[in-house]
Write an enzyme that holds these catalytic residues in place. Structure first.
Site, mmCIF file in Angstrom:
data_model
loop_
_atom_site.group_PDB
_atom_site.id
_atom_site.type_symbol
_atom_site.label_atom_id
_atom_site.label_comp_id
_atom_site.label_asym_id
_atom_site.label_seq_id
_atom_site.Cartn_x
_atom_site.Cartn_y
_atom_site.Cartn_z
ATOM 1 N N MET A 22 37.179 45.638 42.189
ATOM 2 C CA MET A 22 38.191 44.591 42.048
ATOM 3 C C MET A 22 37.752 43.335 42.799
ATOM 4 O O MET A 22 37.236 43.429 43.905
ATOM 5 C CB MET A 22 39.525 45.089 42.634
ATOM 6 C CG MET A 22 40.605 44.033 42.670
ATOM 7 S SD MET A 22 42.199 44.712 43.197
ATOM 8 C CE MET A 22 42.001 44.649 44.977
ATOM 9 N N ASN A 23 37.962 42.159 42.176
ATOM 10 C CA ASN A 23 37.913 40.932 42.986
ATOM 11 C C ASN A 23 39.191 40.113 42.798
ATOM 12 O O ASN A 23 40.272 40.675 43.008
ATOM 13 C CB ASN A 23 36.585 40.152 42.865
ATOM 14 C CG ASN A 23 36.108 39.775 41.498
ATOM 15 O OD1 ASN A 23 35.702 40.637 40.733
ATOM 16 N ND2 ASN A 23 36.118 38.514 41.155
ATOM 17 N N ASP A 24 39.116 38.882 42.400
ATOM 18 C CA ASP A 24 40.256 37.952 42.501
ATOM 19 C C ASP A 24 41.599 38.464 41.951
ATOM 20 O O ASP A 24 41.639 39.083 40.891
ATOM 21 C CB ASP A 24 39.988 36.666 41.699
ATOM 22 C CG ASP A 24 38.610 36.107 41.876
ATOM 23 O OD1 ASP A 24 37.873 36.599 42.729
ATOM 24 O OD2 ASP A 24 38.270 35.182 41.131
ATOM 25 N N GLN A 40 40.746 40.775 38.732
ATOM 26 C CA GLN A 40 39.403 40.927 38.198
ATOM 27 C C GLN A 40 38.975 42.365 38.430
ATOM 28 O O GLN A 40 38.967 42.843 39.581
ATOM 29 C CB GLN A 40 38.445 39.954 38.908
ATOM 30 C CG GLN A 40 38.650 38.514 38.519
ATOM 31 C CD GLN A 40 38.174 38.248 37.107
ATOM 32 O OE1 GLN A 40 36.995 38.077 36.861
ATOM 33 N NE2 GLN A 40 39.096 38.219 36.146
ATOM 34 N N GLU A 206 36.009 27.206 42.955
ATOM 35 C CA GLU A 206 36.530 28.228 42.052
ATOM 36 C C GLU A 206 38.027 28.402 42.306
ATOM 37 O O GLU A 206 38.535 28.027 43.362
ATOM 38 C CB GLU A 206 35.848 29.591 42.320
ATOM 39 C CG GLU A 206 34.338 29.563 42.241
ATOM 40 C CD GLU A 206 33.692 30.939 42.469
ATOM 41 O OE1 GLU A 206 32.837 31.319 41.674
ATOM 42 O OE2 GLU A 206 34.046 31.620 43.453
HETATM 43 C C1 FRU Z 1 35.729 34.040 42.155
HETATM 44 C C2 FRU Z 1 35.098 34.227 40.782
HETATM 45 C C3 FRU Z 1 35.764 33.340 39.775
HETATM 46 C C4 FRU Z 1 35.486 34.049 38.493
HETATM 47 C C5 FRU Z 1 35.568 35.498 38.904
HETATM 48 C C6 FRU Z 1 34.636 36.400 38.169
HETATM 49 O O1 FRU Z 1 35.600 35.119 42.995
HETATM 50 O O2 FRU Z 1 33.710 33.970 40.869
HETATM 51 O O3 FRU Z 1 35.312 32.003 39.799
HETATM 52 O O4 FRU Z 1 36.412 33.739 37.490
HETATM 53 O O5 FRU Z 1 35.278 35.535 40.284
HETATM 54 O O6 FRU Z 1 34.903 37.727 38.441
#
Ligand code: FRU
Length: 501
Positions: A22-24, A40, A206
């Site tokens: 998981m990210n954002d 994400q 971002e």
């Molecule tokens: C930020 C990012 C966003 C992008 C996403 C991809 O952490 O790089 O800019 O949409 O993660 O997973």
């Protein structure tokens, strides 16, 4: 089943996916008593991969229930970060049979085109849901915003701009934020750009967020731009800076007072710890509530993909309430834990008016589990000394943080916090947040959840969030001074957070 890894590392009340990467945080909205959080997500591995939108729901912002995946990659690309709005007036025309559409606006990232060396591989797409965000249909005419030959062109954050009666999108490009407007969420008109010559530019911009916010205790409203950047954070790697100003429906102008702040410090950061990135706010919070609610990703691209968890990787911060305050002729966005946490506080330790010098143990005995706790401390009579909180276990692993009234900064030092071997960037610096004058008294709120600490100084005026990985759970929290100066612990409240785990 609770695995040993879960037991040691998986947070109690911070959202984590059951498995996978998981990210954002993405697409957060509130509807009918539920807070939706998308994120994400790469379900097939514990490192970044073709992005999906995972989904979780909470009724209280403290306990989360993971839902089926909301959006899958398709021929146009991976589903990168974005937002979601509740289209009450059906401006998009996606509503049917009186059902209100939720519209998600996200970036399509075409990995194939990127590989081929093209530069226009990021576009914006939309999808809608007629069942309160559970299932989604992608719009057949995607993308709704084509790429104008800009390499980094992503992370659309859309709000309903009540003042100018328009849908308003903030979009990040390499070194600036672009604004677009729309009447129907399908046709977007370019308005303006912001920030090329302001703030920090040591990395790629971002995940913006742009919204009006009342200045506390005034009738004035200002517009705020949160603008994440990676790398470039003051303490290394990923971080979120912000700007305060005015918006006329087309252009964002930085406020004079805030400009002065930027002349003193290149950038102003939402969080001075290293682990709060890509955070954005919820849409559709009822006016009767009126809060600006925020959540971030509690990690940093410098090491996120190698932290020592296998089944899943990464958590979110706790949800926080953002406020805009003006004092000493400066604008500050404060962050505080959402007050929903109060309903989850069970056992408590309370102490008052204790004078200590040298060391003081804040948690005695084993009747409170420090790994799911919120600790409120009020100190006064502070001198030009160093006040160090130490979170530790019996292996002598420790996380240190606190107030350095000699060099005038708050700090977090995780250089002895346990497992560090996975990355030489994890503990290579002591994170710092500077202040101007000696603090003679201070309030500190500390949220501890196994592998993270979130520290809110003076009602969230300065925030520091960091993760760590002890090899055995931390058990003790003490505070110490360096020069044996007599300090007054005015109040100490340790609360246990009740969770089902
Ligand atoms: C930020 C990012 C966003 C992008 C996403 C991809 O952490 O790089 O800019 O949409 O993660 O997973």
């Amino acid at each position: 089943m609770v695995t040993p890894e879960d037991k040691l590392c998986r947070p109690n009340f911070h959202f984590t996916p059951k498995h996978g990467w998981m990210n954002d945080p993405n697409g957060m909205f509130f509807l009918n008593g539920k807070y939706h959080l998308y994120f994400q997500y790469y379900p097939k591995d514990n490192i970044w991969g073709p992005m999906h939108w995972g989904h979780a729901v909470s009724k209280d912002l403290v306990t989360w229930a993971e839902q089926p995946i909301a959006l899958y990659p398709d021929d146009l690309g991976y589903i990168f970060s974005g937002s979601a709005v509740v289209d009450k007036n059906n401006t998009s025309g996606f509503g049917k049979e009186g059902k209100t559409p939720i519209v998600a606006i996200f970036t399509y990232h075409n990995a194939q085109a990127e590989k081929e060396g093209k530069i226009d591989y990021q576009t914006q797409g939309i999808a809608y849901s007629l069942d309160e965000g559970q299932t989604w249909t992608k719009y057949t005419n995607n993308p709704v915003l084509k790429n104008p030959r800009i390499k980094d062109f992503r992370d659309p954050k859309v709000i309903w701009d009540q003042q100018h009666q328009q849908w308003l999108m903030a979009l990040a490009t390499y070194e600036k934020t672009l604004f677009y407007s729309s009447k129907n969420l399908k046709d977007w008109k370019y308005l303006s750009s912001f920030g090329e010559d302001l703030g920090n530019h040591d990395g790629v911009w971002e995940c913006p967020d742009f919204f009006p916010l009342k200045v506390e205790n005034t009738n004035e409203t200002k517009w705020v731009l949160l603008q994440s950047i990676n790398p470039g954070h003051i303490n290394g790697g990923s971080g979120t800076q912000y700007f305060v100003g005015d918006f006329d429906g087309e252009r964002f102008f930085i406020d004079k007072t805030f400009k002065n702040q930027l002349e003193k410090n290149e950038a102003v950061w939402l969080d001075y710890g290293r682990d709060n990135y890509a955070g954005v706010t919820w849409s559709n919070i009822p006016e009767s509530d009126g809060r600006k609610l925020f959540i971030g990703w509690i990690s940093n691209w410098e090491y996120a993909q190698v932290v020592p968890t296998e089944t899943w990787r990464s958590a979110m911060t706790i949800p926080r309430e953002l406020k805009l305050k003006k004092f000493n002729n400066e604008f500050i966005i404060t962050s505080q834990p959402v007050n929903e946490f109060n309903q989850f506080k069970t056992k408590e330790i309370k102490k008052e008016n204790i004078v200590f010098s040298k060391d003081f143990n804040l948690i005695e005995g084993k009747n409170i589990d420090i790994n799911k706790s919120i600790i409120e401390v009020e100190l006064s009579n502070l001198k030009s000394d160093i006040y160090t909180f130490t979170l530790s276990n019996n292996l002598d692993e420790k996380l240190k943080f606190g107030i350095n009234n000699k060099t005038l900064n708050y700090f977090i030092d995780r250089s002895k916090s346990g497992n560090l071997s996975f990355s030489d960037k994890f503990a290579n610096t002591v994170s710092k947040a500077n202040f101007n004058h000696l603090k003679s008294k201070i309030k500190v709120e500390i949220v501890i959840d196994k592998t993270s600490v979130e520290i809110f100084y003076n009602e969230g005026e300065t925030v520091m969030t960091e993760i760590f990985f002890p090899t055995e759970p931390f058990e003790n929290l003490s505070i110490s001074t360096k020069n044996n100066s007599e300090t007054l612990l005015k109040t100490l409240i340790v609360s246990q957070i009740k969770t089902s785990k």
